[in-house]
Enzyme design. Structure first.
Site, short mmCIF file in Angstrom:
data_model
loop_
_atom_site.label_atom_id
_atom_site.label_comp_id
_atom_site.label_asym_id
_atom_site.label_seq_id
_atom_site.Cartn_x
_atom_site.Cartn_y
_atom_site.Cartn_z
N LEU A 125 37.11 53.27 39.72
CA LEU A 125 37.61 54.62 40.00
C LEU A 125 39.12 54.59 40.24
CD1 LEU A 125 36.74 57.61 40.56
CD2 LEU A 125 36.58 56.98 42.97
N GLN A 282 36.47 39.03 84.97
CA GLN A 282 36.09 40.42 84.65
C GLN A 282 36.84 40.95 83.42
OE1 GLN A 282 36.91 43.75 87.38
NE2 GLN A 282 34.70 43.95 87.55
N GLU A 367 36.92 52.49 49.77
CA GLU A 367 35.89 53.56 49.73
C GLU A 367 36.31 54.74 50.61
OE1 GLU A 367 31.89 52.62 49.15
OE2 GLU A 367 32.36 50.75 48.13
N GLY A 368 37.60 55.02 50.59
CA GLY A 368 38.16 56.12 51.37
C GLY A 368 38.77 55.59 52.65
N SER A 370 40.62 55.55 56.43
CA SER A 370 40.22 56.25 57.67
C SER A 370 40.77 57.68 57.68
CB SER A 370 40.74 55.49 58.89
OG SER A 370 40.02 54.29 59.05
N GLU A 371 41.95 57.85 57.10
CA GLU A 371 42.55 59.20 57.06
C GLU A 371 41.69 60.12 56.19
OE1 GLU A 371 44.39 56.30 56.52
OE2 GLU A 371 45.00 56.34 58.62
C1 LIG Z 1 40.15 44.69 48.41
C2 LIG Z 1 40.02 46.05 47.77
C3 LIG Z 1 38.90 46.30 46.97
C4 LIG Z 1 38.77 47.54 46.34
N1 LIG Z 1 37.72 47.75 45.48
C5 LIG Z 1 37.70 48.88 44.73
C6 LIG Z 1 36.73 49.05 43.69
O1 LIG Z 1 35.85 48.19 43.47
N2 LIG Z 1 36.78 50.16 42.93
C7 LIG Z 1 37.71 51.13 43.11
O2 LIG Z 1 37.69 52.12 42.38
N3 LIG Z 1 38.64 51.02 44.10
C8 LIG Z 1 38.67 49.92 44.89
N4 LIG Z 1 39.62 49.76 45.87
C9 LIG Z 1 40.63 50.80 46.03
C10 LIG Z 1 40.52 51.57 47.33
O3 LIG Z 1 39.43 52.41 47.32
C11 LIG Z 1 41.87 52.29 47.55
O4 LIG Z 1 42.80 51.30 47.90
C12 LIG Z 1 41.79 53.37 48.60
O5 LIG Z 1 41.01 54.44 48.15
C13 LIG Z 1 43.18 53.90 48.99
O6 LIG Z 1 43.95 54.20 47.87
P1 LIG Z 1 45.43 53.63 47.73
O7 LIG Z 1 45.38 52.18 48.00
O8 LIG Z 1 45.98 54.07 46.43
O9 LIG Z 1 46.22 54.30 48.91
P2 LIG Z 1 46.88 55.78 48.91
O10 LIG Z 1 45.91 56.79 48.46
O11 LIG Z 1 48.19 55.71 48.19
O12 LIG Z 1 47.16 55.98 50.45
C14 LIG Z 1 48.27 55.42 51.13
C15 LIG Z 1 48.24 55.94 52.58
O13 LIG Z 1 48.36 57.38 52.57
C16 LIG Z 1 47.28 57.97 53.26
N5 LIG Z 1 46.92 59.24 52.65
C17 LIG Z 1 46.70 59.50 51.34
N6 LIG Z 1 46.37 60.79 51.17
C18 LIG Z 1 46.36 61.36 52.41
C19 LIG Z 1 46.11 62.68 52.90
N7 LIG Z 1 45.73 63.67 52.10
N8 LIG Z 1 46.21 62.89 54.24
C20 LIG Z 1 46.56 61.87 55.07
N9 LIG Z 1 46.83 60.61 54.67
C21 LIG Z 1 46.72 60.36 53.35
C22 LIG Z 1 46.15 56.94 53.14
O14 LIG Z 1 45.16 57.14 54.14
C23 LIG Z 1 46.92 55.64 53.29
O15 LIG Z 1 47.15 55.37 54.64
C24 LIG Z 1 39.75 48.54 46.56
C25 LIG Z 1 40.84 48.28 47.39
C26 LIG Z 1 40.98 47.05 47.98
C27 LIG Z 1 42.21 46.80 48.82
#
Ligand SMILES: Cc1cc2nc3c(=O)[nH]c(=O)nc-3n(C[C@H](O)[C@H](O)[C@H](O)COP(=O)(O)OP(=O)(O)OC[C@H]3O[C@@H](n4cnc5c(N)ncnc54)[C@H](O)[C@@H]3O)c2cc1C
Length: 383
Positions: A125, A282, A367-368, A370-371
């Site tokens: 994805l 503790q 998979e999404g 925390s934000e």
């Molecule tokens: C080890 C690893 C394995 C993975 N495996 C897969 C896989 O098998 N298949 C696949 O499809 N993907 C995979 N991913 C991708 C993963 O799902 C994405 O990294 C993730 O969804 C975040 O996308 P991004 O890295 O582009 O960050 P971005 O979307 O660029 O986000 C950067 C920052 O901005 C914040 N942000 C973005 N939009 C908003 C908003 N609207 N409001 C507030 N904050 C926001 C985010 O929370 C984050 O802190 C993998 C990632 C890793 C690191």
């Protein structure tokens, strides 16, 4: 509400635990050190039915349900987080093809995933420019003679070079008429398809025995039969798959945190300072109590979401997001406290807690993030 496991669930937990103790946990540090894909361990999981826990028996799955899947994931992640994430994605791919694939696609691919003939499945994805916002993806699939031609890039694809089949999302709308999320479709792409190139393995901080690669599609032809679900319905498939996937990642984080807490308790009882085991201070007891409490709460949230999905009475997006947010954020804190309890020894590779901390970190991202989970939860609370 019933907190007792049924016979099938108890059996899955027992067999997963036995296998993990014998064949996964003892090699987890070595797999991490060598960044070695856990081929043998994944085959063992397939033999136990754990590569299709919530997949119907007629497709080779264990047909044990979502709660059993979550519990099995906790057990495997307690032994090796890398093996667990590979299992999580493969289960997700098997389930998504079961739910959205044609009878032919199910028969062709799901049986190979559940049997271990395909050692893994992959979920394509994310892209270099589209992470939290998959609707912004740029990969295209253009209808051609007898099929579709894919062009574009995917990023961060777990098990990308080992997967026998990949679920790949691409735009099927046109540059002239962009349809947003309705412009995405879903394809099943086999490993080795001409035009599909696997990129360099990412050098990760944690989950080092899992594989993460970029994929490049250059005029990659797939037949008409590779389209999964309706044209333009890919976004819905992705969102529904991710709802379930989030239960898996919550469970993975719980498994890792369980291992960290167990290590911390054992160490605290053994390590003496000021003439007594540090477990008698503790300050240490409170860290253990907080971790135990958060772990129990996380488990309840994850199993509630799993039970809702299992009932099949509608969407469970909010509950899955709550579970993922709480479990992964708590697991991070639990692993950090476990390291703190180990003092300086926590910071070196002779003890497992530094690995748990590195492994658990990404559960707050993939998979999404925390934000993104907070967005889902807030939207549901405010509607
Ligand atoms: C080890 C690893 C394995 C993975 N495996 C897969 C896989 O098998 N298949 C696949 O499809 N993907 C995979 N991913 C991708 C993963 O799902 C994405 O990294 C993730 O969804 C975040 O996308 P991004 O890295 O582009 O960050 P971005 O979307 O660029 O986000 C950067 C920052 O901005 C914040 N942000 C973005 N939009 C908003 C908003 N609207 N409001 C507030 N904050 C926001 C985010 O929370 C984050 O802190 C993998 C990632 C890793 C690191």
């Amino acid at each position: 509400m019933d907190f007792e496991l049924n016979e099938t669930q108890a059996l899955i937990v027992k067999s997963a635990r036995e296998y993990v103790e014998r064949a996964v946990k003892p090699v987890a540090a070595e797999l991490d050190r060598e960044a070695r894909f856990p081929l043998e361990q994944l085959r063992g999981l397939a033999e136990l039915g754990l590569m299709g826990v919530n997949v119907p028996a007629e497709l080779g799955g264990a047909e044990a349900g979502v709660v059993a899947y979550a519990l099995a994931m906790m057990e495997v992640a307690r032994g090796c987080a890398s093996t667990a994430v590979t299992m999580a994605v493969t289960n997700m791919v098997g389930e998504v093809i079961t739910s959205f694939g044609s009878a032919e696609q199910r028969e062709k691919y799901v049986t190979k995933l559940t049997s271990g003939e395909y050692v893994a499945g992959a979920f394509g994805l994310s892209e270099p420019g589209a992470g939290s916002d998959p609707g912004g993806m740029a990969t295209t699939a253009v209808r051609g003679d007898g099929g579709f031609v894919l062009n574009g890039q995917k990023q961060w694809i777990t098990s990308g070079s080992h997967a026998g089949v990949m679920v790949v999302w691409a735009r099927t709308d046109t540059p002239e008429k962009r349809l947003g999320n309705k412009g995405l479709s879903c394809f099943l792409v086999e490993q080795g398809t001409p035009g599909l190139e696997i990129g360099k393995h990412e050098e990760k901080m944690g989950l080092r025995a899992s594989e993460t690669v970029p994929l490049t599609f250059t005029d990659c032809f797939v037949p008409e039969s590779a389209l999964m679900g309706d044209l333009g319905a890919g976004f819905k498939v992705a969102m529904m798959a991710l709802d379930g996937g989030r239960i898996g990642i919550a469970s993975q984080a719980i498994g890792i945190a369980t291992a960290a807490l167990e290590a911390a308790i054992a160490y605290a009882k053994e390590r003496k300072q000021f003439g007594q085991p540090i477990a008698e201070f503790q300050a240490i007891q409170w860290m253990i109590a907080d971790s135990r409490t958060e772990l129990d709460a996380a488990k309840l949230c994850a199993l509630r979401a799993a039970q809702l999905k299992e009932k099949g009475e509608g969407r469970f997006s909010r509950e899955a997001a709550v579970a993922k947010l709480f479990a992964t954020e708590s697991a991070w804190k639990i692993c950090d406290r476990a390291l703190q309890i180990h003092g300086g020894y926590g910071y070196v590779k002779d003890f497992p807690v530094e690995r748990h901390l590195r492994d658990v970190r990404v559960s707050r991202i993939y998979e999404g993030t925390s934000e993104v989970q907070r967005i889902v939860i807030a939207r549901s609370a405010l509607e």
